[in-house]
Design an enzyme around this catalytic site. Structure first.
Site, PDB file in Angstrom:
ATOM      1  N   ILE A  62       0.862  -1.171   0.000  1.00 42.75           N
ATOM      2  CA  ILE A  62       0.000   0.000   0.000  1.00 42.75           C
ATOM      3  C   ILE A  62       0.903   1.228   0.000  1.00 42.75           C
ATOM      4  O   ILE A  62       1.719   1.407   0.907  1.00 42.75           O
ATOM      5  CB  ILE A  62      -0.919   0.021   1.243  1.00 42.75           C
ATOM      6  CG1 ILE A  62      -1.748  -1.270   1.307  1.00 42.75           C
ATOM      7  CG2 ILE A  62      -1.820   1.250   1.230  1.00 42.75           C
ATOM      8  CD1 ILE A  62      -2.628  -1.529   0.110  1.00 42.75           C
ATOM      9  N   ALA A 107       4.486   4.024   3.090  1.00 42.56           N
ATOM     10  CA  ALA A 107       3.950   2.806   2.462  1.00 42.56           C
ATOM     11  C   ALA A 107       4.036   1.678   3.480  1.00 42.56           C
ATOM     12  O   ALA A 107       4.664   1.825   4.542  1.00 42.56           O
ATOM     13  CB  ALA A 107       4.769   2.438   1.227  1.00 42.56           C
ATOM     14  N   LYS A 108       3.406   0.590   3.193  1.00 43.86           N
ATOM     15  CA  LYS A 108       3.571  -0.609   4.014  1.00 43.86           C
ATOM     16  C   LYS A 108       3.146  -1.788   3.161  1.00 43.86           C
ATOM     17  O   LYS A 108       2.351  -1.633   2.230  1.00 43.86           O
ATOM     18  CB  LYS A 108       2.679  -0.537   5.257  1.00 43.86           C
ATOM     19  CG  LYS A 108       3.156  -1.388   6.412  1.00 43.86           C
ATOM     20  CD  LYS A 108       4.248  -0.698   7.200  1.00 43.86           C
ATOM     21  CE  LYS A 108       4.695  -1.506   8.396  1.00 43.86           C
ATOM     22  NZ  LYS A 108       5.477  -0.687   9.326  1.00 43.86           N
ATOM     23  N   GLY A 109       3.677  -2.957   3.493  1.00 42.28           N
ATOM     24  CA  GLY A 109       3.283  -4.140   2.729  1.00 42.28           C
ATOM     25  C   GLY A 109       3.292  -5.351   3.621  1.00 42.28           C
ATOM     26  O   GLY A 109       3.608  -5.259   4.812  1.00 42.28           O
TER      27      GLY A 109
END
Ligand code: NAD
Length: 422
Positions: A62, A107-109
């Protein structure tokens, strides 16, 4: 998690920044932009397991905002990872990087997986196939992952190697900065592994300075004994704090005379967790939240300090090493009881700051000394604290609101100058 009756974590994250936005009368367009991630990438990818079967996993990246620089944020491997959780974590990264003034966005995932159920070979294939599926959605000047819950320097080494191998030959040496938190041998930075825990300790030092307290006079409890919790506990104990209780997913232990953290770390490494450690007594999960201590440090997952736990807490401050550990209801109770919160985006920012230093070192093909890394990280952490204190006093608001205000000031200023395309 947004199962029946559960509030969206992303909505809680949006509500948090909106409260701060109210304080500075933030432009409605910026509020609207920051309430949504720019990109939501979901990939379903097959992986060969050791028994020859194939399993399809779901992964996320994201990308919340890249106004101030490339998207930046960790990769989480955990069975509860879902779109809502990753969206919240991505938004928090935007505010964290803006708050501490590093030129990154947020962001992050992650992958919905329980890593303990798979062999090392299987995990390597998961990481490589996930990286391949993300393809050009990540990149050293575009989106730069890092470790989070369930991932480590080993994971980052595999991501970097896979990304290099799917890059054109002439670029393979210049893509090391596609991830941070790599092992030092592969291009990581000295001091990155413990940077988040060390930054949490610098945050505590700053608070001590404000309140005229001494580290060697503080009792501390810690929930979570992974990367962040264990390094924080070790460094805090070295600095003189008495760590009276520790919890992880295997158990909760306490010793009023202080737990020997290096010994506990050895035990946890050898036994897969802290449960059964002979140098402390086992206590119940909820007891961790009612022990009288000066400082309670949540360093595990989000939504740990509920209203009920906030009512039980007997501490002076909650130092948020984890992301999103306090629920909105918990926060209201803490405020009413006069328990201070040092918010996550400030307390745990040491990790992303040293990630920035790793990225700079990769770009310049240079290795900084530990002293360089550590001094500069501490300086940025303390500068951010100073600005938060200043804004907090000026606005008469909470530390969390002030931290968001500092971040929003920066973001709004750049939007004002750049405008919104077209
Ligand atoms: P990790 O996977 O290394 O450790 C997580 C720890 O939490 C483990 O000790 C696990 O046993 C414990 N845990 C899990 N469920 C628990 C439960 N129900 N009760 C008690 N303990 C439980 O992860 P980490 O990298 O240390 O991350 C911890 C937190 O810090 C997360 O919120 C993460 O987003 C945040 N954070 C991490 C970094 C980083 O650099 N790794 C940076 C900033 C913030």
């Amino acid at each position: 998690m947004t199962g029946a009756g559960q509030r969206s974590l992303h909505q809680s994250a949006v509500d948090q920044f909106q409260r701060a936005a109210d304080l500075i009368d933030l432009n409605d367009s910026y509020r609207e932009i920051l309430s949504h991630p720019k990109n939501e990438i979901i990939v379903n990818f097959p992986v060969s397991l050791d028994d020859g079967s194939k399993k399809v996993f779901t992964g996320y990246r994201i990308q919340h905002n890249n106004l101030l620089g490339p998207y930046k944020g960790g990769l989480r491997f955990h069975p509860d990872v879902d779109l809502d959780e990753v969206k919240a974590l991505a938004a928090w990264m935007t505010f964290k990087t803006a708050l501490v003034g590093v030129p990154f966005g947020g962001a992050k995932g992650g992958v919905t997986i329980d890593p303990s159920q798979y062999s090392e070979d299987e995990m390597r294939r998961v990481v490589r196939r996930f990286t391949h599926a993300l393809g050009s959605n990540i990149g050293p000047d575009h989106d730069i992952p890092a470790p989070d819950v369930g991932t480590s320097s080993k994971t980052m080494d595999w991501v970097m190697d896979t990304y290099a191998n799917i890059s054109p030959p002439g670029f393979r040496q210049s893509v090391k900065g596609v991830v941070t938190g790599k092992s030092i041998e592969v291009g990581g930075s000295v001091g990155r592994e413990e940077a988040t825990g060390r930054g949490v300790l610098y945050s505590l030092r700053h608070w001590c300075g404000e309140k005229g307290r001494r580290l060697d006079d503080l009792t501390v409890s810690v929930q979570g004994f992974g990367n962040v919790g264990s390094f924080f506990a070790e460094l805090a104990a070295e600095a003189g704090c008495t760590i009276v209780a520790v919890a992880d997913h295997t158990g909760t232990i306490a010793n009023p005379d202080g737990i020997a953290i290096p010994k506990l770390r050895l035990w946890a490494d050898q036994n897969g967790g802290i449960d059964g450690y002979p140098g402390a007594d086992a206590i119940g999960t909820e007891e961790l939240f009612s022990l009288p201590v000066d400082v309670m440090v949540p360093a595990a997952l989000q939504n740990q300090i509920s209203a009920a736990r906030a009512r039980a807490l007997e501490c002076k401050i909650v130092l948020e090493a984890a992301n999103g550990p306090t629920t909105p209801e918990g926060e209201v109770v803490l405020a009413a009881r006069g328990i201070e919160v040092v918010p996550d985006i400030l307390a745990n920012a040491g990790g992303v700051i040293v990630s920035y230093f790793e990225w700079l070192q990769n770009k310049s093909a240079r290795a900084w000394s530990f002293a360089d890394v550590d001094d500069r990280m501490r300086e940025l952490v303390w500068q951010a604290h100073d600005r938060v204190v200043e804004r907090r006093i000026g606005l008469g608001c909470s530390r969390r609101e002030a931290a968001y205000v500092v971040a929003l000031d920066r973001i709004a200023d750049v939007y004002d100058r750049r405008g919104i395309f077209p």
